[in-house]
Write an enzyme that holds these catalytic residues in place. Structure first.
Site, PDB file in Angstrom:
ATOM      1  N   LYS A 186       0.885  -1.181   0.000  1.00 31.30           N
ATOM      2  CA  LYS A 186       0.000   0.000   0.000  1.00 31.30           C
ATOM      3  C   LYS A 186       0.915   1.219   0.000  1.00 31.30           C
ATOM      4  CE  LYS A 186      -1.967   3.053   1.757  1.00 31.30           C
ATOM      5  NZ  LYS A 186      -1.755   4.439   1.255  1.00 31.30           N
ATOM      6  N   GLY A 239       6.868   5.069   8.035  1.00 29.08           N
ATOM      7  CA  GLY A 239       6.040   6.271   8.072  1.00 29.08           C
ATOM      8  C   GLY A 239       6.085   6.910   9.441  1.00 29.08           C
ATOM      9  N   SER A 240       4.991   7.570   9.785  1.00 29.08           N
ATOM     10  CA  SER A 240       4.984   8.385  11.011  1.00 29.08           C
ATOM     11  C   SER A 240       4.828   7.533  12.265  1.00 29.08           C
ATOM     12  CB  SER A 240       3.847   9.395  10.925  1.00 29.08           C
ATOM     13  OG  SER A 240       2.622   8.698  10.832  1.00 29.08           O
ATOM     14  N   GLU A 242       2.817   8.139  14.685  1.00 24.29           N
ATOM     15  CA  GLU A 242       1.394   7.998  15.014  1.00 24.29           C
ATOM     16  C   GLU A 242       0.785   6.774  14.314  1.00 24.29           C
ATOM     17  OE1 GLU A 242      -0.754  11.116  13.198  1.00 24.29           O
ATOM     18  OE2 GLU A 242      -2.564  10.797  14.396  1.00 24.29           O
ATOM     19  N   GLY A 244       2.461   4.355  12.885  1.00 20.64           N
ATOM     20  CA  GLY A 244       3.239   3.180  13.294  1.00 20.64           C
ATOM     21  C   GLY A 244       2.664   2.538  14.551  1.00 20.64           C
ATOM     22  N   GLU A 261       9.670   1.375  10.638  1.00 23.32           N
ATOM     23  CA  GLU A 261      10.728   2.334  10.279  1.00 23.32           C
ATOM     24  C   GLU A 261      10.093   3.712  10.416  1.00 23.32           C
ATOM     25  OE1 GLU A 261      13.773   1.531   9.544  1.00 23.32           O
ATOM     26  OE2 GLU A 261      13.725  -0.552   8.870  1.00 23.32           O
ATOM     27  N   CYS A 295      13.666  10.746   6.783  1.00 26.18           N
ATOM     28  CA  CYS A 295      13.609  10.294   8.186  1.00 26.18           C
ATOM     29  C   CYS A 295      14.971  10.413   8.850  1.00 26.18           C
ATOM     30  CB  CYS A 295      13.112   8.870   8.242  1.00 26.18           C
ATOM     31  SG  CYS A 295      14.048   7.774   7.183  1.00 26.18           S
ATOM     32  N   GLU A 394      10.339  16.041  15.068  1.00 26.36           N
ATOM     33  CA  GLU A 394      10.706  15.886  13.666  1.00 26.36           C
ATOM     34  C   GLU A 394       9.958  16.933  12.847  1.00 26.36           C
ATOM     35  OE1 GLU A 394       9.275  12.388  11.539  1.00 26.36           O
ATOM     36  OE2 GLU A 394      11.310  12.102  10.793  1.00 26.36           O
TER      37      GLU A 394
HETATM   38  P1  NAD Z   1       2.268   8.442   7.319  1.00 25.64           P
HETATM   39  O1  NAD Z   1       2.430   7.617   8.531  1.00 25.64           O
HETATM   40  O2  NAD Z   1       1.231   9.491   7.323  1.00 25.64           O
HETATM   41  O3  NAD Z   1       1.951   7.540   6.049  1.00 25.64           O
HETATM   42  C1  NAD Z   1       2.757   6.443   5.704  1.00 25.64           C
HETATM   43  C2  NAD Z   1       1.910   5.427   5.000  1.00 25.64           C
HETATM   44  O4  NAD Z   1       0.926   4.951   5.925  1.00 25.64           O
HETATM   45  C3  NAD Z   1       1.140   5.959   3.793  1.00 25.64           C
HETATM   46  O5  NAD Z   1       1.099   4.955   2.796  1.00 25.64           O
HETATM   47  C4  NAD Z   1      -0.262   6.162   4.357  1.00 25.64           C
HETATM   48  O6  NAD Z   1      -1.261   6.051   3.378  1.00 25.64           O
HETATM   49  C5  NAD Z   1      -0.358   5.018   5.342  1.00 25.64           C
HETATM   50  N1  NAD Z   1      -1.343   5.220   6.413  1.00 25.64           N
HETATM   51  C6  NAD Z   1      -1.815   6.394   6.912  1.00 25.64           C
HETATM   52  N2  NAD Z   1      -2.741   6.147   7.873  1.00 25.64           N
HETATM   53  C7  NAD Z   1      -2.832   4.802   7.984  1.00 25.64           C
HETATM   54  C8  NAD Z   1      -3.608   3.936   8.803  1.00 25.64           C
HETATM   55  N3  NAD Z   1      -4.474   4.405   9.705  1.00 25.64           N
HETATM   56  N4  NAD Z   1      -3.429   2.595   8.666  1.00 25.64           N
HETATM   57  C9  NAD Z   1      -2.552   2.106   7.766  1.00 25.64           C
HETATM   58  N5  NAD Z   1      -1.813   2.877   6.934  1.00 25.64           N
HETATM   59  C10 NAD Z   1      -1.953   4.209   7.054  1.00 25.64           C
HETATM   60  O7  NAD Z   1       3.723   9.006   7.031  1.00 25.64           O
HETATM   61  P2  NAD Z   1       4.148   9.962   5.855  1.00 25.64           P
HETATM   62  O8  NAD Z   1       3.665  11.312   6.211  1.00 25.64           O
HETATM   63  O9  NAD Z   1       3.763   9.359   4.563  1.00 25.64           O
HETATM   64  O10 NAD Z   1       5.758   9.871   5.960  1.00 25.64           O
HETATM   65  C11 NAD Z   1       6.474  10.686   6.797  1.00 25.64           C
HETATM   66  C12 NAD Z   1       6.946   9.934   8.010  1.00 25.64           C
HETATM   67  O11 NAD Z   1       7.608   8.731   7.625  1.00 25.64           O
HETATM   68  C13 NAD Z   1       7.985  10.715   8.773  1.00 25.64           C
HETATM   69  O12 NAD Z   1       7.722  10.630  10.152  1.00 25.64           O
HETATM   70  C14 NAD Z   1       9.288  10.020   8.428  1.00 25.64           C
HETATM   71  O13 NAD Z   1      10.293  10.167   9.375  1.00 25.64           O
HETATM   72  C15 NAD Z   1       8.853   8.616   8.293  1.00 25.64           C
HETATM   73  N6  NAD Z   1       9.806   7.858   7.457  1.00 25.64           N
HETATM   74  C16 NAD Z   1      10.615   6.937   8.033  1.00 25.64           C
HETATM   75  C17 NAD Z   1      11.537   6.245   7.283  1.00 25.64           C
HETATM   76  C18 NAD Z   1      12.441   5.207   7.892  1.00 25.64           C
HETATM   77  O14 NAD Z   1      12.959   4.367   7.162  1.00 25.64           O
HETATM   78  N7  NAD Z   1      12.657   5.216   9.196  1.00 25.64           N
HETATM   79  C19 NAD Z   1      11.635   6.488   5.920  1.00 25.64           C
HETATM   80  C20 NAD Z   1      10.802   7.442   5.355  1.00 25.64           C
HETATM   81  C21 NAD Z   1       9.873   8.112   6.146  1.00 25.64           C
END
Ligand code: NAD
Length: 492
Positions: A186, A239-240, A242, A244, A261, A295, A394
């Site tokens: 996804k 991702g974030s 929250e 995560g 991650e 990130c 962040e």
């Molecule tokens: P996000 O958490 O908003 O979204 C990430 C993914 O999760 C997207 O595909 C989104 O559609 C999906 N998502 C959103 N809500 C969801 C839910 N309720 N259930 C399941 N999936 C859901 O994050 P973002 O804004 O896309 O990315 C930015 C964040 O990602 C930053 O905090 C960044 O540090 C982190 N990040 C971490 C790494 C790493 O490898 N550590 C790499 C890149 C980004």
């Protein structure tokens, strides 16, 4: 391709499809999401808005492909050959994919090429690594042969963010497919088009239908339904913090494993003997890359007080010369991903300035940058109080926070003084100090006299504390995307 100033009518928007069971498909509702080019603020494509109703079919296709043994039943060497073929197809399509990645995410074209090259390397690395993961034999007694073998988890779900869609997808898919899993991915609704294109190329490379499925849609709809699906075997989420946290609780309800991650507030430490000519260009690049939406961006710069003036003067000058502009203009930095991200980054800066934190230097926005694009300037602040939001949270934008320190102990305490622990950088000529500090800093990666935000497909990557858990990249990812089985034979 269309120039960055042009608006497209809805019929002209390119319609990308999801990929389920080897077939390109729409959402069952027929609904779509507009993909906005961050450089112009204008839509240029659409993706299907898949929902809970579409998740079941994607998972069941991945399960069927797993059971058919068309993929897990191949030798590891054969899986590797097909992954290598995919890396070759990406090389053939490099130009198109780099343009698409840059247009979709807003990153300057040069970074778009860099991301496709990294994705090519991931698939090539895991192609070669597929048959190098072995088990052990265990000496439990003369009448026994005891051994460990690695097996795929089964159906792996991968949820990918918008900042590095191609790289993050490639690092997950390369390793998970090499180990014989099937995947439902996804990608983010904000940027995901290269992921869709790559999955179509995977079919051409001989990765069987249903092994790699792409389900586009909103996080709270398709993403949430996928993470709670009872038929999946493992989740990897980038991702974030929250989201995560939600993913971890979904995995707990299903009693399956997950890797997270998440974000970072990575420190770089300049000691009194640091080579600033070497350090400062790297430090600047690592906060500017992808307009700071990385990130592992080194967003906190800890500076020994004896070098404070020198560092401040150099960064003031270099930040003043930085220009933000369209992805096509290929300047120092592109736009942020969307309007919400611009508001978020600006709110951090406004609050810092209201709290009296000094703005040391600031870049500009190119006059030719389209007015509806999501632009912001690069900024460097300091001294930033260590408990201020700018030093703790962040920001995910091109904002560098400078923090002075006096002693090694204080530097380590400040470096470890946030909820995160992803990457750290140490700049010193003293090898004993570098080694002591590398051991004392709590983070998943530490770089000495270099910094590798995201760099190196071979390097295991992941966090401690609220930066997440589990490791991707390198050989470690192959362990993460497989499960160890112990077999004991009594041959007496
Ligand atoms: P996000 O958490 O908003 O979204 C990430 C993914 O999760 C997207 O595909 C989104 O559609 C999906 N998502 C959103 N809500 C969801 C839910 N309720 N259930 C399941 N999936 C859901 O994050 P973002 O804004 O896309 O990315 C930015 C964040 O990602 C930053 O905090 C960044 O540090 C982190 N990040 C971490 C790494 C790493 O490898 N550590 C790499 C890149 C980004």
């Amino acid at each position: 391709m269309t120039g960055y100033g042009a608006a497209l009518s809805s019929q002209d928007l390119k319609k990308y499809k999801a990929l389920v069971g080897g077939e390109q498909c729409e959402a069952s509702s027929g609904e779509t999401i507009d993909m906005i080019c961050p450089s112009t603020g204008l839509p240029f494509a659409t993706i299907p808005r898949c929902s809970a109703a579409d998740v079941g079919r994607a998972v069941s296709c991945a399960k069927t492909a797993l059971a058919s043994s068309d993929w897990a039943g191949l030798s590891a060497g054969e899986r590797g050959k097909r992954l290598y073929r995919l890396s070759e197809l990406l090389t053939q399509n490099r130009e198109y994919l780099a343009q698409l990645e840059a247009r979709d995410t807003g990153k300057p074209l040069a970074q778009g090429y860099g991301d496709i090259d990294a994705a090519i390397q991931y698939f090539a690395f895991y192609a070669g690594a597929a048959d190098k993961i072995t088990g052990e034999t265990l000496p439990i007694g003369v009448d026994f042969l005891a051994m460990t073998v690695r097996e795929p988890h089964g159906v792996v779900v991968s949820i990918v963010p918008w900042n590095y869609p191609m790289q993050i997808f490639a690092r997950v898919a390369g390793a998970a497919l090499a180990m014989g899993n099937t995947l439902v991915v996804k990608p983010s609704e904000d940027a995901c088009l290269t992921v869709i294109e790559t999955a179509n190329l995977a079919l051409e490379a001989g990765i069987p239908p249903g092994v790699l499925n792409i389900l586009t849609g909103l996080g709270e709809e398709a993403g949430a339904a996928l993470s709670y699906n009872p038929e999946i075997d493992f989740i990897t989420f980038t991702g974030s913090l929250e989201v995560g946290t939600m993913i971890q609780s979904a995995a707990a309800r299903n009693h399956i494993g997950c890797t997270l991650e998440l974000g970072g507030k990575s420190p770089q430490i300049i000691f009194e003997d640091a080579d600033l000519n070497k350090a400062l260009p790297v430090i600047k690049d690592c906060i500017l890359k992808n307009a700071g939406q990385t990130c592992s961006a080194g967003s906190r710069l800890l500076v020994h007080q004896s070098r404070w003036e020198e560092v401040v003067d150099t960064l003031r000058m270099s930040f003043k010369s930085l220009v933000s502009g369209s992805y096509e203009a290929n300047l120092d930095l592109g736009p942020l991903i969307n309007a919400a991200q611009v508001r978020r980054v600006n709110a951090f800066c406004d609050q810092a300035e209201a709290d009296g934190v000094a703005l040391i230097g600031e870049g500009t926005i190119a006059p030719a940058a389209p007015s509806e694009g999501y632009y912001t300037t690069a900024k460097v602040y300091g001294p930033v109080p260590i408990d201020h939001a700018l030093a703790q949270d962040e920001v995910f934008g091109p904002v560098l926070s400078l923090i002075p320190f006096r002693t090694e102990e204080e530097a380590v305490r400040i470096a470890n003084g946030t909820p995160y622990g992803l990457v750290a950088g140490i700049w010193t000529k003293d090898i004993s100090r570098a080694t002591r500090v590398a051991k004392a800093v709590r983070s998943g990666q530490v770089f000495v006299n270099t910094y590798g935000a995201g760099g190196g497909v071979e390097l295991p990557f992941g966090g401690v504390k609220k930066s997440g858990h589990g490791r991707e990249k390198g050989f470690e990812a192959l362990k993460e995307f497989s499960v160890l089985k112990t077999i004991v034979v009594n041959h007496a």
